[in-house]
Scaffold this motif. Structure first.
Motif, PDB file in Angstrom:
ATOM      1  N   ASP A  36       8.809  -7.605   6.438  1.00 48.98           N
ATOM      2  CA  ASP A  36       7.426  -7.169   6.299  1.00 48.98           C
ATOM      3  C   ASP A  36       6.810  -6.880   7.655  1.00 48.98           C
ATOM      4  N   ARG A  38       2.749  -6.772   8.981  1.00 45.47           N
ATOM      5  CA  ARG A  38       1.347  -6.969   8.603  1.00 45.47           C
ATOM      6  C   ARG A  38       1.193  -7.258   7.112  1.00 45.47           C
ATOM      7  N   GLY A  39       2.132  -8.058   6.595  1.00 44.11           N
ATOM      8  CA  GLY A  39       2.035  -8.503   5.213  1.00 44.11           C
ATOM      9  C   GLY A  39       2.530  -7.522   4.174  1.00 44.11           C
ATOM     10  N   GLU A  40       3.048  -6.353   4.597  1.00 38.61           N
ATOM     11  CA  GLU A  40       3.547  -5.364   3.662  1.00 38.61           C
ATOM     12  C   GLU A  40       5.010  -5.049   3.951  1.00 38.61           C
ATOM     13  N   PRO A  41       5.843  -4.821   2.917  1.00 42.35           N
ATOM     14  CA  PRO A  41       7.246  -4.478   3.157  1.00 42.35           C
ATOM     15  C   PRO A  41       7.358  -3.189   3.972  1.00 42.35           C
ATOM     16  N   VAL A  42       8.243  -3.182   4.950  1.00 41.77           N
ATOM     17  CA  VAL A  42       8.479  -1.968   5.726  1.00 41.77           C
ATOM     18  C   VAL A  42       9.111  -0.907   4.834  1.00 41.77           C
ATOM     19  N   ARG A  44       9.893   0.083   0.866  1.00 39.01           N
ATOM     20  CA  ARG A  44       9.595  -0.211  -0.538  1.00 39.01           C
ATOM     21  C   ARG A  44      10.293   0.847  -1.399  1.00 39.01           C
ATOM     22  N   SER A  46      11.290   2.062  -5.330  1.00 36.01           N
ATOM     23  CA  SER A  46      10.995   1.901  -6.757  1.00 36.01           C
ATOM     24  C   SER A  46      11.721   2.973  -7.552  1.00 36.01           C
ATOM     25  N   ASP A 238       9.386   4.446   0.144  1.00 36.17           N
ATOM     26  CA  ASP A 238       8.230   4.458   1.042  1.00 36.17           C
ATOM     27  C   ASP A 238       8.552   3.651   2.289  1.00 36.17           C
ATOM     28  N   GLU A 240       6.537   2.103   5.406  1.00 36.44           N
ATOM     29  CA  GLU A 240       5.190   1.804   5.866  1.00 36.44           C
ATOM     30  C   GLU A 240       5.258   1.039   7.184  1.00 36.44           C
TER      31      GLU A 240
END
Length: 355
Positions: A36, A38-42, A44, A46, A238, A240
């Motif tokens: 992660d 900043r708290g989000e998966p690098v 993603r 789906s 994605d 991020e």
């Protein structure tokens, strides 16, 4: 003594106040593409089965002073003497008088393109089909194409000849003399997007005729567009990562995607970092600031560093202790080296040499 003191004070003031034409590079943050930020998966993914991962496949960065920052001589000398920074001529980082805003925009575009190529290379490596099409990437303001072609338009043919690569577009246009007409067969961007969303092929095409003009400083015909490749992926991927620019994370993004789409762990939980651009075919290219990236990787805890072949000579000049350089030319090279690291067979790893 008073005169010497005053001279010294004057020299110190001059050193602080007088700017010099240099900029500084230093190690930037490293980010685990499997984790992660900043708290989000690098990464993603789906619409496709993924698998648990462990360990680190870290991309590395370089921190640089801004284009508008005026370094003084004291800072330059300190940077030259410091082991964890490099002072380079300002034009090395910002050529042709490029502003910080222009440099940021260029880095953002390169980062976006590297993400696209990383996805394509990863899926091709896994034999997952990816469809592609030639599109209008940019329309230059004030050019003959403005108002006639738009970013995202799909270019099917030029003068009736099908195009398969972005360079085919320029090749067909430059066969004309300035002032002659060139015919584009396109699918408008909105129609192409609607068809893709509906999972069908576009129903119609449109013929656009544009009168060419002479290129600035060159005697060749242009219409004022840049062509590129747009890909359609079979599922959503994605990437991020804020405040990062440039193309140098492509290799590590590809490896992170592969790791998430395949069972097990590519590096077996070992802390591996690396760098390198990547193209759609999986070829790894050189990057800038290699020495700073090595220091950043070592400080973050990396044991192995995937190094583009063309950067090996510079990288071997000062290898941080405890870090093993692994030479890579392609994405497949990197996968095979990670297989060796996972198996503990590190004696056969391709190494960097000074020559």
């Amino acid at each position: 003594m008073l005169a010497s003191t005053l001279i010294l004070i004057a020299l110190l003031c001059a050193g602080v106040l007088i700017p010099v034409g240099y900029s500084e590079m230093s190690p930037g943050p490293t980010v685990n593409t499997l984790g992660d930020a900043r708290g989000e998966p690098v990464l993603r993914i789906s619409g496709r089965k993924t698998y648990p991962t462990k360990g680190n496949l870290n991309m590395t960065t370089v921190r640089v002073t801004g284009a508008d920052y005026e370094m003084n001589i004291v800072e330059a000398v300190y940077g030259w003497l410091a082991h964890d920074s490099v002072v380079v001529p300002h034009d090395t980082l910002y050529p042709d008088g490029k502003t910080e805003e222009e440099s940021t925009q260029e880095n953002a575009e390169e980062f976006s393109q590297s993400q696209e190529s990383a996805k394509v290379a990863a899926l091709e490596e896994l034999d997952i089909p990816v469809s592609s099409r030639i599109v209008v990437s940019t329309v230059i303001k004030g050019s003959p194409a403005q108002g006639k072609l738009h970013a995202g338009d799909v270019i099917k043919a030029v003068d009736g000849a099908p195009v398969k690569e972005p360079q085919d577009v320029a090749a067909h246009v430059t066969r004309h003399k300035p002032g002659e007409d060139v015919a584009f067969t396109i699918v408008p961007a909105k129609e192409a997007a609607a068809a893709e969303k509906a999972g069908r092929q576009p129903r119609s095409t449109r013929k656009i005729v544009i009168t060419t003009e002479k290129a600035p400083k060159e005697n060749r015909a242009i219409v004022g567009i840049r062509a590129g490749t747009d890909h359609t992926f079979p599922f959503e991927i994605d990437i991020e990562l804020a405040d990062v620019g440039g193309p140098s994370a492509g290799l590590m993004f590809s490896l992170g995607i592969i790791d998430k789409l395949t069972p097990g762990s590519l590096a077996g939980g070992t802390f591996v970092a690396g760098t390198g651009t990547i193209d759609d075919e999986g070829t790894v290219g050189p990057i800038g600031g290699i020495s700073m990236k090595l220091v950043g990787a070592r400080d973050a805890g990396a044991r192995y560093f995937l190094t583009p072949d063309d950067n090996c000579a510079a990288a071997t000049s000062d290898i941080p202790s405890g870090l093993t350089l692994v030479r890579v030319k392609t994405l497949d090279d990197a996968r095979k080296s990670l297989d060796r690291i996972r198996a503990g067979d590190t004696a056969g790893l391709p190494s960097c040499s000074a020559g």
